[in-house]
Motif scaffolding. Structure first.
Motif, short mmCIF file in Angstrom:
data_model
loop_
_atom_site.label_atom_id
_atom_site.label_comp_id
_atom_site.label_asym_id
_atom_site.label_seq_id
_atom_site.Cartn_x
_atom_site.Cartn_y
_atom_site.Cartn_z
N ARG A 158 0.85 -1.19 0.00
CA ARG A 158 0.00 0.00 0.00
C ARG A 158 0.88 1.23 0.00
NH1 ARG A 158 -3.19 -0.02 5.42
NH2 ARG A 158 -3.56 -2.12 4.75
N VAL A 159 0.31 2.33 -0.41
CA VAL A 159 1.04 3.59 -0.37
C VAL A 159 0.81 4.19 1.00
CG1 VAL A 159 1.28 5.86 -1.37
CG2 VAL A 159 0.80 3.92 -2.83
N THR A 160 1.89 4.51 1.65
CA THR A 160 1.82 5.05 3.00
C THR A 160 2.97 6.01 3.19
OG1 THR A 160 1.71 4.44 5.33
CG2 THR A 160 3.20 3.16 3.97
N ARG A 161 2.96 6.69 4.30
CA ARG A 161 4.10 7.55 4.62
C ARG A 161 5.30 6.70 4.99
NH1 ARG A 161 3.70 13.03 5.58
NH2 ARG A 161 1.58 13.75 5.40
N LEU A 162 6.45 7.13 4.55
CA LEU A 162 7.68 6.45 4.90
C LEU A 162 8.42 7.30 5.92
CD1 LEU A 162 8.82 5.34 1.34
CD2 LEU A 162 7.51 4.05 3.03
N PHE A 163 8.88 6.68 6.97
CA PHE A 163 9.55 7.41 8.05
C PHE A 163 11.02 7.02 8.18
CE2 PHE A 163 5.08 7.49 9.29
CZ PHE A 163 4.91 8.86 9.43
N GLY A 164 11.56 6.30 7.22
CA GLY A 164 12.96 5.93 7.24
C GLY A 164 13.20 4.52 7.73
N TYR A 165 12.25 3.92 8.43
CA TYR A 165 12.45 2.58 8.96
C TYR A 165 12.41 1.51 7.88
CZ TYR A 165 11.76 4.90 13.39
OH TYR A 165 11.88 5.75 14.45
N GLU A 166 11.97 1.86 6.69
CA GLU A 166 11.96 0.89 5.60
C GLU A 166 13.37 0.71 5.04
OE1 GLU A 166 11.68 4.88 4.04
OE2 GLU A 166 10.48 3.85 5.52
N ARG A 167 14.29 1.55 5.47
CA ARG A 167 15.69 1.43 5.03
C ARG A 167 16.49 0.75 6.12
NH1 ARG A 167 17.92 6.41 1.74
NH2 ARG A 167 19.37 4.78 1.21
N HIS A 168 17.64 1.24 6.40
CA HIS A 168 18.55 0.63 7.37
C HIS A 168 18.73 1.56 8.56
CE1 HIS A 168 20.74 3.21 4.70
NE2 HIS A 168 20.58 2.34 3.74
N ALA B 12 6.95 -5.89 7.40
CA ALA B 12 5.80 -6.81 7.39
C ALA B 12 4.54 -6.10 6.93
CB ALA B 12 5.60 -7.39 8.79
N ARG B 13 4.41 -4.83 7.26
CA ARG B 13 3.24 -4.06 6.86
C ARG B 13 3.32 -3.60 5.40
NH1 ARG B 13 -1.06 -1.00 8.40
NH2 ARG B 13 -1.19 1.10 7.57
N LEU B 14 4.50 -3.12 5.00
CA LEU B 14 4.66 -2.54 3.67
C LEU B 14 4.86 -3.59 2.58
CD1 LEU B 14 7.10 0.42 4.37
CD2 LEU B 14 4.62 0.50 4.18
N GLY B 15 5.44 -4.73 2.91
CA GLY B 15 5.87 -5.66 1.88
C GLY B 15 7.21 -5.19 1.35
N GLU B 16 7.49 -5.49 0.11
CA GLU B 16 8.75 -5.06 -0.49
C GLU B 16 8.72 -3.55 -0.74
OE1 GLU B 16 11.58 -6.59 -1.11
OE2 GLU B 16 10.85 -8.52 -0.40
N VAL B 17 9.88 -2.93 -0.63
CA VAL B 17 10.05 -1.51 -0.94
C VAL B 17 11.19 -1.43 -1.93
CG1 VAL B 17 10.53 0.79 -0.03
CG2 VAL B 17 9.28 -0.86 1.38
N TRP B 18 10.89 -0.92 -3.12
CA TRP B 18 11.87 -0.87 -4.20
C TRP B 18 12.25 0.56 -4.56
CZ3 TRP B 18 7.45 -4.03 -5.28
CH2 TRP B 18 7.69 -5.40 -5.19
N TYR B 19 13.46 0.68 -5.08
CA TYR B 19 13.90 1.92 -5.72
C TYR B 19 13.91 1.67 -7.22
CZ TYR B 19 16.78 5.52 -7.66
OH TYR B 19 17.22 6.55 -8.44
#
Length: 113
Positions: free
Chosen positions: A52-62, A74-81
């Protein structure tokens, strides 16, 4: 088109599969020199979230505690660049790509800076 118009658009890969939604846009300041003596910004790529499209707060990275990062993934699934060069066209609220899902780079694989 304004950058804000890209946020939330569905992304379709070269095979016609729904990949996810645009959650963010990555900009690079390497354009022509402006009157303000700063370089112009250009779109370098899209950050696409699978579930889903949601706000990203940096935790999807490292960034941040490992447990929190796992919960976010777990909530977002994969996050791609997706580099901007992979965008084939934007039509009817859909970003169509020239590349396939197997060619995508995970956002965590980007260089840390």
């Amino acid at each position: 088109m304004r950058l804000n118009d890209l946020l939330g658009l569905r992304v379709i890969d070269a095979d016609g599969d729904d990949v996810g939604g645009v959650a963010d846009v990555r900009l690079v300041q390497d354009g022509p020199l402006l009157v303000s003596m700063q370089r112009a910004l250009r779109v370098d790529g899209l950050i696409v979230v699978e579930n889903r499209v949601t706000r990203l707060f940096g935790y999807e990275r490292h960034v941040g505690p490992a447990l929190l990062r796992r919960l976010v993934h777990a909530r977002l699934g994969e996050v791609w660049y997706l580099p901007w060069a992979n965008v084939d066209e934007i039509v009817d609220g859909v970003v169509r790509l020239a590349s396939k899902r197997a060619d995508f780079r995970r956002l965590e694989e980007l260089a840390r800076y």
